[in-house]
Enzyme design. Structure first.
Site, PDB file in Angstrom:
ATOM      1  N   TYR A 105       0.812  -1.222   0.000  1.00 45.21           N
ATOM      2  CA  TYR A 105       0.000   0.000   0.000  1.00 45.21           C
ATOM      3  C   TYR A 105       0.845   1.271   0.000  1.00 45.21           C
ATOM      4  O   TYR A 105       2.041   1.242   0.247  1.00 45.21           O
ATOM      5  CB  TYR A 105      -1.059  -0.004   1.101  1.00 45.21           C
ATOM      6  CG  TYR A 105      -0.712  -0.058   2.560  1.00 45.21           C
ATOM      7  CD1 TYR A 105       0.480   0.385   3.090  1.00 45.21           C
ATOM      8  CD2 TYR A 105      -1.673  -0.543   3.456  1.00 45.21           C
ATOM      9  CE1 TYR A 105       0.729   0.360   4.447  1.00 45.21           C
ATOM     10  CE2 TYR A 105      -1.438  -0.579   4.826  1.00 45.21           C
ATOM     11  CZ  TYR A 105      -0.232  -0.127   5.314  1.00 45.21           C
ATOM     12  OH  TYR A 105       0.001  -0.153   6.661  1.00 45.21           O
ATOM     13  N   GLU A 106       0.182   2.376  -0.343  1.00 37.63           N
ATOM     14  CA  GLU A 106       0.829   3.678  -0.576  1.00 37.63           C
ATOM     15  C   GLU A 106       1.861   3.598  -1.708  1.00 37.63           C
ATOM     16  O   GLU A 106       2.882   4.287  -1.685  1.00 37.63           O
ATOM     17  CB  GLU A 106       1.487   4.217   0.707  1.00 37.63           C
ATOM     18  CG  GLU A 106       0.529   4.431   1.854  1.00 37.63           C
ATOM     19  CD  GLU A 106      -0.684   5.273   1.491  1.00 37.63           C
ATOM     20  OE1 GLU A 106      -0.592   6.080   0.550  1.00 37.63           O
ATOM     21  OE2 GLU A 106      -1.734   5.108   2.129  1.00 37.63           O
ATOM     22  N   GLY A 107       1.557   2.809  -2.710  1.00 42.20           N
ATOM     23  CA  GLY A 107       2.458   2.620  -3.850  1.00 42.20           C
ATOM     24  C   GLY A 107       3.342   1.421  -3.611  1.00 42.20           C
ATOM     25  O   GLY A 107       4.130   1.405  -2.658  1.00 42.20           O
TER      26      GLY A 107
END
Length: 598
Positions: A439-441
Site C-alpha cells: 500500500y501507498e504505492g
C-alpha cells in the site's frame, strides 16, 4: 501470551542527541524550545502509552478484528478508550504548527513517537497516519474556508481523515479513476465506489473526513483530469456543528491476512444522488494535492515497517534468552543452554538488530531533512533539504518495508515452531507487515519513482550530493583508531563506489531506455538502502567510539553500537557488490525472457 513491548529508548536517544543533535533542531525558527528535557518528556510519555495502553490491545485486536454490522464498523474492545487517551494526550497534533492548534514539534521528534506507537499496535496507530496526511493536504491546498471549518477537529483528532484513491479498475494506475464530481451550488456531488480504504469507517471519532479523487465534467483522461474533493461522513453546519449524514456508506470491510483491527473498507459515494464534497486546490490538480498526503504516508509506512522490525526483534531476542535447547558447541560437556548461545541464532539476532538500527538512523535523518526544508531561513539550505527528503522518501518507504517482511520472517525462524503458532504473537507481525510493501504505492513503484523522478529528472544532482556527503565522511572514518572502524571503512568505501557507478549507469539508461532502467530499479533501491544504512551506522560508530573514549554514556550500549556497525559492514555491505552487478548486468535478461517461458 505475547512478550510485552519495550520501546528502544536508548537507541532513539542516541540518534536524536548524537547523530541528529538537538542544537540543529533548536537552531531552526519555531523550534527554539526544543531541548533535551522536552524531548525526554515526550519520549518517556510515549513509551508509557505505547507499552501500557496500545500494546496490550494488539493481540486482542488481531484475534477479534474490526466488525461490520448493520452498515457500520465497530472497533475491537479497548480501542475507543486507547484512541481517546491518544487524542486527550495531544499526540495527534504533535508535529502540527501551533497556529493550527498543534504542538509544533519537529518531525525528528514526531517520528520516534510514531515508531513506538506502530510497534505497540500498528492497526490502531494507522488511523493517526491517515489523519496526519489529511491535515497536510488540507493545510497545503485547501481554501481558507476549508481550513477554518475542518482543520481544528482534524488536528485535535476529534475527527479523522482518509485517502480515497483506489477503485476496482484503478489500483496503481490512478489515471483510470472513474469516480465523478458534478458542480452544484459552490460544492460538488460525488458518485462512485472506492476500495481498500483504510479506516473508511469506525467508531473512534465523531466524524470522518474523506479525501476523494474524482473527475469533474469534461475533465481529460488520465491523471491530468483528476481533482481532489473533501467529503465528510457527517455534514457540517455553518456554525461548525454536526448536521445530517452525507450520502456516503460502507459497503463492506475486507477479510485480510493481517492488520485485522484496521478496517479496510469498500466505500460507496452518491447512492442517493451524490455525496456533498468540496474542491481542494485547483480543478485538475488532484494528483498534486494527493501527493502531499501520499508522501507523508509513504514515510509513515516506512516507520510502520521499522516498528514491526523492532517488535519482532525484541520478541525473538527475549525468546532466545529463555528457550533452553542443546549444548554450547564451545562447551559440549556442559548442560544444555539457551538458544542465544548457538552461532546461527546469534547471527540471525544480530542481523535483525543491525537492520533495525540502520533503518532507524536513515529514517530519522530523513526527518531532519524534512524539518530543515520546512523551517530553515536559508533558501539554498531549504532547497537542498527538500531535495534530500524527496530522494530518501522512496528509499524509506520501500527499503524499510522490504526489511520488515524479512525481519519478521527471521523472527519466526528464531522462535521456531513456537513462533509459527499464533499464541506467541510473533506470527502476527509477519502477517501485519506483508501489506506494507504494497500500500501507498508498491515497492516497485517506489523504485521507479527513485530512478525516474528523483535521479533522472534532475540529472542526479540530489543523488550526487548524498554521495558526496558520504565520500567526505570516509577520511574521517579512516582516521579512527582500532580495528572496528578500519573494517567498517573498508566495506563502506566499497559500497559507496558500487552505488556511485550503478547510479551513473541507471541515470544514463533512464534517458536512453526506460524499460532497462525500470528492470534495474528495485535492486538499485536496495543498494541505496543498504549503503545509506551503512553510512549512518558508520557515523554512529564514530560517535560511539568518541563517547567511549571520553567516558560519556553507557559503555555497554556504546560498545554494542560499535559492534553492530561492524557486523552490518561485514554481513550487509558486501552485498552491494552483487547488487551493483545486478543493476548493470541483469536488466537485459529480465526483459529478454519470452512470455511463453513463464
Amino acid at each position: 501470551m505475547p512478550i510485552p513491548y519495550s520501546p528502544p529508548l536508548a537507541d532513539i536517544r542516541f540518534i536524536l542527541t548524537r547523530l541528529i543533535g538537538f542544537e540543529r533542531l533548536a537552531a531552526l525558527p519555531g523550534y527554539e524550545a526544543v531541548s533535551e528535557d522536552v524531548v525526554e518528556a515526550v519520549l518517556d510519555e510515549t513509551a508509557k502509552i505505547a507499552s501500557e495502553v496500545f500494546a496490550p490491545l494488539n493481540d486482542t485486536g488481531d484475534k477479534i478484528g474490526a466488525r461490520f454490522e448493520n452498515g457500520t464498523v465497530t472497533m475491537p474492545p479497548g480501542c475507543r478508550e486507547a484512541y481517546k487517551a491518544f487524542v486527550d494526550g495531544g499526540w495527534n497534533s504533535l508535529p502540527v504548527s501551533a497556529e493550527r492548534g498543534g504542538q509544533g514539534l519537529p518531525w525528528s521528534i514526531a517520528m520516534p513517537v510514531q515508531e513506538m506507537l506502530y510497534a505497540a499496535n500498528l492497526s490502531l496507530t494507522l488511523c493517526a497516519l491517515l489523519n496526519q496526511g489529511a491535515i497536510e493536504a488540507v493545510e497545503a491546498h485547501g481554501s481558507a474556508e476549508l481550513k477554518t471549518k475542518f482543520l481544528p477537529k482534524l488536528v485535535s483528532g476529534e475527527w479523522t481523515g482518509t485517502m480515497n484513491l483506489t477503485e476496482p479498475q484503478a489500483g496503481s494506475d490512478v489515471g483510470a479513476v472513474r469516480c465523478k464530481a458534478i458542480p452544484a451550488d459552490h460544492r460538488y456531488l460525488i458518485t462512485g465506489q472506492k476500495i481498500f480504504i483504510s479506516y473508511g469507517d469506525h467508531d473512534l471519532a465523531e466524524n470522518i473526513i474523506h479525501l476523494v479523487l474524482a473527475r469533474l465534467p469534461d475533465a481529460p483522461e488520465g491523471t491530468r483530469g483528476l481533482s481532489l474533493l473533501l467529503v465528510p461522513k457527517i455534514l457540517i453546519k455553518d456554525d461548525g456543528s454536526l448536521g445530517g449524514a452525507n450520502d456516503v456508506r460502507v459497503v463492506s470491510i475486507e477479510r485480510k491476512l493481517g492488520q485485522h483491527a484496521s478496517p479496510t473498507c469498500v466505500m460507496a459515494f452518491g447512492d442517493k444522488g451524490g455525496a456533498v464534497g468540496y474542491l481542494i486546490g485547483e480543478a485538475g490538480g488532484g494528483m498534486a494535492a494527493m501527493f502531499t498526503m501520499m508522501n507523508n504516508a509513504r514515510i509513515g509506512v516506512g516507520i510502520q515497517g521499522l516498528g514491526l522490525m523492532e517488535r519482532s526483534y525484541q520478541q525473538a531476542r527475549d525468546y532466545a534468552k529463555t528457550r533452553v535447547q542443546s549444548r554450547d558447541l564451545r562447551k559440549p560437556k556442559d548442560p544444555p543452554v539457551t538458544i542465544i548461545h548457538h552461532p546461527d541464532v546469534r547471527r540471525m539476532l544480530l542481523w535483525m538488530k543491525a537492520h533495525c538500527e540502520a533503518a532507524r538512523a536513515l529514517a530519522y535523518s530523513a526527518a531532519l531533512a524534512n524539518d530543515i526544508s520546512k523551517r530553515s531561513t536559508d533558501e539554498k539550505q531549504r532547497q537542498a533539504a527538500q531535495a534530500r527528503i524527496d530522494l530518501l522518501t522512496p528509499v524509506v518507504k520501500a527499503w524499510l518495508t522490504d526489511l520488515a517482511n524479512e525481519v519478521t520472517s527471521v523472527a519466526v525462524q528464531v522462535t521456531g515452531g513456537m513462533g509459527y503458532i499464533e499464541e506467541t504473537g510473533i506470527a502476527q507481525h509477519m502477517r501485519d507487515a506483508r501489506v506494507l510493501a504494497i500500500y501507498e504505492g508498491t515497492n516497485g513503484i517506489q523504485a521507479n519513482d527513485l530512478v525516474f523522478r528523483k535521479l533522472a529528472r534532475d540529472g542526479g544532482t540530489a543523488f550526487r550530493d548524498f554521495l558526496s556527503e558520504i565520500e567526505a565522511f570516509l577520511p574521517e572514518l579512516a582516521k579512527q583508531p582500532g580495528d572496528d572502524c578500519a573494517v567498517i571503512h573498508k566495506h563502506l568505501k566499497s559500497a559507496v563506489e558500487c552505488l556511485s557507478l550503478s547510479g551513473a549507469w541507471i541515470i544514463k539508461k533512464a534517458k536512453e531506455d526506460a524499460s532497462i532502467a525500470a528492470a534495474s530499479a528495485a535492486p538499485f533501491l536496495r543498494l541505496m538502502g543498504n549503503a545509506g544504512g551503512g553510512y549512518y551506522l558508520a557515523k554512529s560508530a564514530v560517535l560511539a567510539q568518541e563517547d567511549l573514549a571520553s567516558r560519556s554514556g553507557d559503555p555497554d550500549f556504546l560498545a554494542a553500537k560499535l559492534m553492530i556497525a561492524r557486523f552490518y559492514a561485514e554481513h550487509v555491505l558486501p552485498q552491494c557488490v552483487a547488487l551493483a552487478a545486478t543493476v548493470v548486468e541483469g536488466a537485459s535478461t529480465t526483459l529478454a525472457m519470452p512470455e511463453e517461458a513463464f
